[in-house]
Enzyme design. Structure first.
Site, PDB file in Angstrom:
ATOM      1  CG  HIS A 100      -2.784   1.011   1.578  1.00 37.92           C
ATOM      2  ND1 HIS A 100      -4.122   0.850   1.299  1.00 37.92           N
ATOM      3  CD2 HIS A 100      -2.103   0.213   0.711  1.00 37.92           C
ATOM      4  CE1 HIS A 100      -4.236  -0.011   0.303  1.00 37.92           C
ATOM      5  NE2 HIS A 100      -3.035  -0.409  -0.074  1.00 37.92           N
ATOM      6  CG  ASP A 104       4.438  -1.974  -2.867  1.00 38.34           C
ATOM      7  OD1 ASP A 104       4.597  -3.154  -3.212  1.00 38.34           O
ATOM      8  OD2 ASP A 104       3.531  -1.246  -3.299  1.00 38.34           O
TER       9      ASP A 104
HETATM   10  N1  ACO Z   1       5.024  10.327   3.238  1.00 39.82           N
HETATM   11  C1  ACO Z   1       4.727  11.521   3.810  1.00 39.82           C
HETATM   12  N2  ACO Z   1       3.469  11.990   3.959  1.00 39.82           N
HETATM   13  C2  ACO Z   1       2.480  11.213   3.502  1.00 39.82           C
HETATM   14  C3  ACO Z   1       2.710   9.963   2.898  1.00 39.82           C
HETATM   15  C4  ACO Z   1       4.049   9.507   2.781  1.00 39.82           C
HETATM   16  N3  ACO Z   1       4.331   8.338   2.226  1.00 39.82           N
HETATM   17  N4  ACO Z   1       1.531   9.400   2.539  1.00 39.82           N
HETATM   18  C5  ACO Z   1       0.580  10.274   2.898  1.00 39.82           C
HETATM   19  N5  ACO Z   1       1.146  11.385   3.485  1.00 39.82           N
HETATM   20  C6  ACO Z   1       0.426  12.528   4.067  1.00 39.82           C
HETATM   21  C7  ACO Z   1      -0.128  13.440   2.991  1.00 39.82           C
HETATM   22  O1  ACO Z   1       0.789  14.453   2.646  1.00 39.82           O
HETATM   23  C8  ACO Z   1      -1.360  13.984   3.676  1.00 39.82           C
HETATM   24  O2  ACO Z   1      -0.947  14.942   4.618  1.00 39.82           O
HETATM   25  P1  ACO Z   1      -1.917  16.209   4.962  1.00 39.82           P
HETATM   26  O3  ACO Z   1      -3.162  15.614   5.539  1.00 39.82           O
HETATM   27  O4  ACO Z   1      -1.116  17.018   5.923  1.00 39.82           O
HETATM   28  O5  ACO Z   1      -2.164  16.916   3.643  1.00 39.82           O
HETATM   29  C9  ACO Z   1      -1.879  12.787   4.475  1.00 39.82           C
HETATM   30  O6  ACO Z   1      -0.709  11.989   4.769  1.00 39.82           O
HETATM   31  C10 ACO Z   1      -2.902  11.951   3.735  1.00 39.82           C
HETATM   32  O7  ACO Z   1      -2.324  11.544   2.496  1.00 39.82           O
HETATM   33  P2  ACO Z   1      -3.120  11.300   1.156  1.00 39.82           P
HETATM   34  O8  ACO Z   1      -2.201  11.447  -0.017  1.00 39.82           O
HETATM   35  O9  ACO Z   1      -4.360  12.125   1.150  1.00 39.82           O
HETATM   36  O10 ACO Z   1      -3.557   9.786   1.298  1.00 39.82           O
HETATM   37  P3  ACO Z   1      -4.122   8.909   0.152  1.00 39.82           P
HETATM   38  O11 ACO Z   1      -4.973   7.867   0.790  1.00 39.82           O
HETATM   39  O12 ACO Z   1      -4.713   9.739  -0.929  1.00 39.82           O
HETATM   40  O13 ACO Z   1      -2.795   8.242  -0.488  1.00 39.82           O
HETATM   41  C11 ACO Z   1      -0.945   6.849  -0.846  1.00 39.82           C
HETATM   42  C12 ACO Z   1      -2.325   7.006  -0.185  1.00 39.82           C
HETATM   43  C13 ACO Z   1      -0.993   7.255  -2.340  1.00 39.82           C
HETATM   44  C14 ACO Z   1      -0.552   5.363  -0.792  1.00 39.82           C
HETATM   45  C15 ACO Z   1       0.073   7.730  -0.090  1.00 39.82           C
HETATM   46  O14 ACO Z   1       0.107   7.359   1.272  1.00 39.82           O
HETATM   47  C16 ACO Z   1       1.472   7.667  -0.690  1.00 39.82           C
HETATM   48  O15 ACO Z   1       1.778   8.424  -1.615  1.00 39.82           O
HETATM   49  N6  ACO Z   1       2.358   6.743  -0.169  1.00 39.82           N
HETATM   50  C17 ACO Z   1       3.657   6.545  -0.738  1.00 39.82           C
HETATM   51  C18 ACO Z   1       3.549   5.692  -2.012  1.00 39.82           C
HETATM   52  C19 ACO Z   1       3.300   4.233  -1.697  1.00 39.82           C
HETATM   53  O16 ACO Z   1       3.921   3.637  -0.849  1.00 39.82           O
HETATM   54  N7  ACO Z   1       2.355   3.629  -2.475  1.00 39.82           N
HETATM   55  C20 ACO Z   1       2.044   2.207  -2.358  1.00 39.82           C
HETATM   56  C21 ACO Z   1       0.632   1.982  -1.950  1.00 39.82           C
HETATM   57  S1  ACO Z   1       0.385   0.270  -1.647  1.00 39.82           S
HETATM   58  C22 ACO Z   1       0.116  -0.396  -3.146  1.00 39.82           C
HETATM   59  O17 ACO Z   1      -0.194   0.214  -4.125  1.00 39.82           O
HETATM   60  C23 ACO Z   1       0.247  -1.864  -3.179  1.00 39.82           C
END
Ligand code: ACO
Length: 427
Positions: free
Chosen positions: A306, A363
């Site tokens: 998140h 979610d």
């Molecule tokens: N699976 C695997 N790796 C992940 C995931 C995941 N679900 N989420 C983040 N990471 C990793 C990224 O690859 C990154 O790794 P790195 O530092 O080695 O490059 C690190 O964790 C940080 O991730 P970011 O994408 O920079 O985090 P950000 O805060 O931008 O994104 C997000 C948050 C979009 C929710 C992300 O965690 C994601 O894509 N999750 C899956 C989709 C999801 O469940 N969305 C629902 C959000 S809740 C809502 O909207 C109600």
């Protein structure tokens, strides 16, 4: 505590004010920076940028706290109903009995949709994604009531807000029923908001509708948990669209489109699709854990991580318990839930996820409940949109009443420098 921050640039000193929120969050007010220092800030994804001052929702991602207007999400989800929460978010206080009664009745009175909108709905292919259809029908409502809301007139504002709260559940039910090939229904004016939603969605033309309290209670909880989440992608969209003085319905329609994406509201659909994919692939969760960690693989563990919760998502804790209750009460033994449980356990013990503070979000569990209620995958985000409606309205109202300026970020241009036009024959 100092009330100013100093920036030294080009041997000149600039003082910037600090702004402190009621929960002691501190921000630097950079609004004078460009005028005084010819500098802008660069923050892709607004990870570190506050766009407004707001008194609607407080969340602390490190501590896992979420409060609407000061009330904890745990209290609201377990003790309130969705309409009380909607009133609280939009008008700032919990309603008393009379206010709630009037609010509920005034909504019921407005829960009629112009029959011509049915024609529009029936013109879409049945296979169209329900989020696109809902967004378009919400925009379509403007055509049937084109008068702009006078934000200085309380009655006008109240009317527009209630119209939206009244009509969107009918559209949600219609979008669902159209997809299922069922006749469109209006429900029953004598029922409460969530009870009526359940009836509009689940009644069948050939049998008497009997309310299932487990379903109503689960829907109520899910809608409350999704009702607001401060400046998320869709809410920021609603605020920014509304800041151009676009009307409430048009702004909310844009919010629905923003919510559709799989990194935001669309994640609940993506979670279920992912769990089903793992199940169809033989159920090897470890294989998919490795894929999620492999940077050369685009696969991400949907429902994990998140933008702001870097400890745990408090909504996920509540919804996890609710998911178990619903499955137990409805007598559902779903192998998909076993996959979800295994993934959750493995991720919580895995260094990759622990180091990056990736926890299950709301979610991850909401899709499991919707599936138990036999709501099709493509409708999950629509249910989320209905829950988020009071939040979008509250933010639109706050933004307009605070007379916020039009939203218009800056950029750092990295394109070509000036060059001469080359005529077509010479290219
Ligand atoms: N699976 C695997 N790796 C992940 C995931 C995941 N679900 N989420 C983040 N990471 C990793 C990224 O690859 C990154 O790794 P790195 O530092 O080695 O490059 C690190 O964790 C940080 O991730 P970011 O994408 O920079 O985090 P950000 O805060 O931008 O994104 C997000 C948050 C979009 C929710 C992300 O965690 C994601 O894509 N999750 C899956 C989709 C999801 O469940 N969305 C629902 C959000 S809740 C809502 O909207 C109600």
């Amino acid at each position: 505590m100092s009330k100013k921050v100093n920036i030294n640039y080009n041997n000149l000193n600039f003082e910037l004010d600090l702004v402190k929120g009621s929960e002691n969050e501190i921000g630097i007010d950079i609004s004078s920076l460009r005028n005084n220092a010819n500098l802008i800030t660069l923050d892709p994804g607004f990870k570190n940028t506050g766009s407004c001052k707001s008194s609607i929702t407080f969340l602390d991602g490190e501590k896992g706290i979420l409060r609407y207007r000061g009330y904890s999400i745990e209290d609201l989800a377990n003790k309130a109903n969705f309409l009380e929460v909607a009133y609280l978010l939009i008008f700032g206080e919990l309603p008393n009995k009379k206010q709630l009664h009037d609010f509920s009745n005034d909504i019921k009175e407005r829960a009629i949709i112009d029959e011509d909108l049915r024609i529009i709905l029936n013109s879409y292919p049945r296979s169209a994604h329900p989020m696109g259809v809902l967004s378009s029908l919400t925009s379509g409502l403007v055509a049937f009531d084109p008068s702009a809301v006078n934000i200085d007139d309380e009655d006008d504002m109240y009317d527009a807000i209630l119209n939206l709260l009244a009509k969107i559940p009918v559209l949600v039910a219609w979008v669902y029923r159209r997809r299922q090939g069922l006749p469109l229904e209006y429900g029953d004016i004598n029922l409460g908001y969530v009870e009526n939603l359940a009836k509009m969605m689940f009644q069948r033309p050939n049998k008497k509708y009997i309310q299932n309290d487990t379903i109503v209670s689960a829907l109520n909880k899910l809608l409350i948990l999704h009702a607001d989440h401060e400046q998320n992608c869709s809410t920021s969209t609603v605020r920014i669209v509304g800041s151009s003085y676009a009307g409430l319905f048009a702004s909310v329609s844009a919010g629905i489109s923003a919510l559709w994406g799989r990194l935001h509201g669309g994640a609940n659909q993506a979670v279920l699709e992912m769990l089903e994919k793992i199940q169809n692939d033989g159920g090897d969760t470890k294989k998919f854990m490795s894929k999620a960690k492999d940077k050369s693989d685009p696969f991400r563990l949907m429902g994990f991580g998140h933008r702001v919760y870097k400890n745990f998502d408090p909504r996920a804790k509540i919804i996890k318990v609710a998911a178990h209750e619903v499955l137990k009460d409805l007598g559902i033994d779903d192998p998909v839930l076993d996959i979800a449980k295994a993934l959750e356990k493995e991720a919580l013990e895995d260094n990759y996820f622990v180091e990056r503070k990736l926890y299950p979000n709301v979610d991850f569990y909401s899709g499991i409940i919707y599936k138990a209620l036999e709501i099709p995958n493509e409708m999950f985000t629509v249910m989320f949109a209905l829950g988020r409606l009071p939040g979008w309205i509250a933010h639109w109202r706050e933004m307009r009443m605070n007379k916020e300026p039009i939203g218009r970020p800056r950029q750092i241009y990295i394109g070509e420098n000036p060059r001469d036009y080359i005529s077509l024959t010479k290219r």
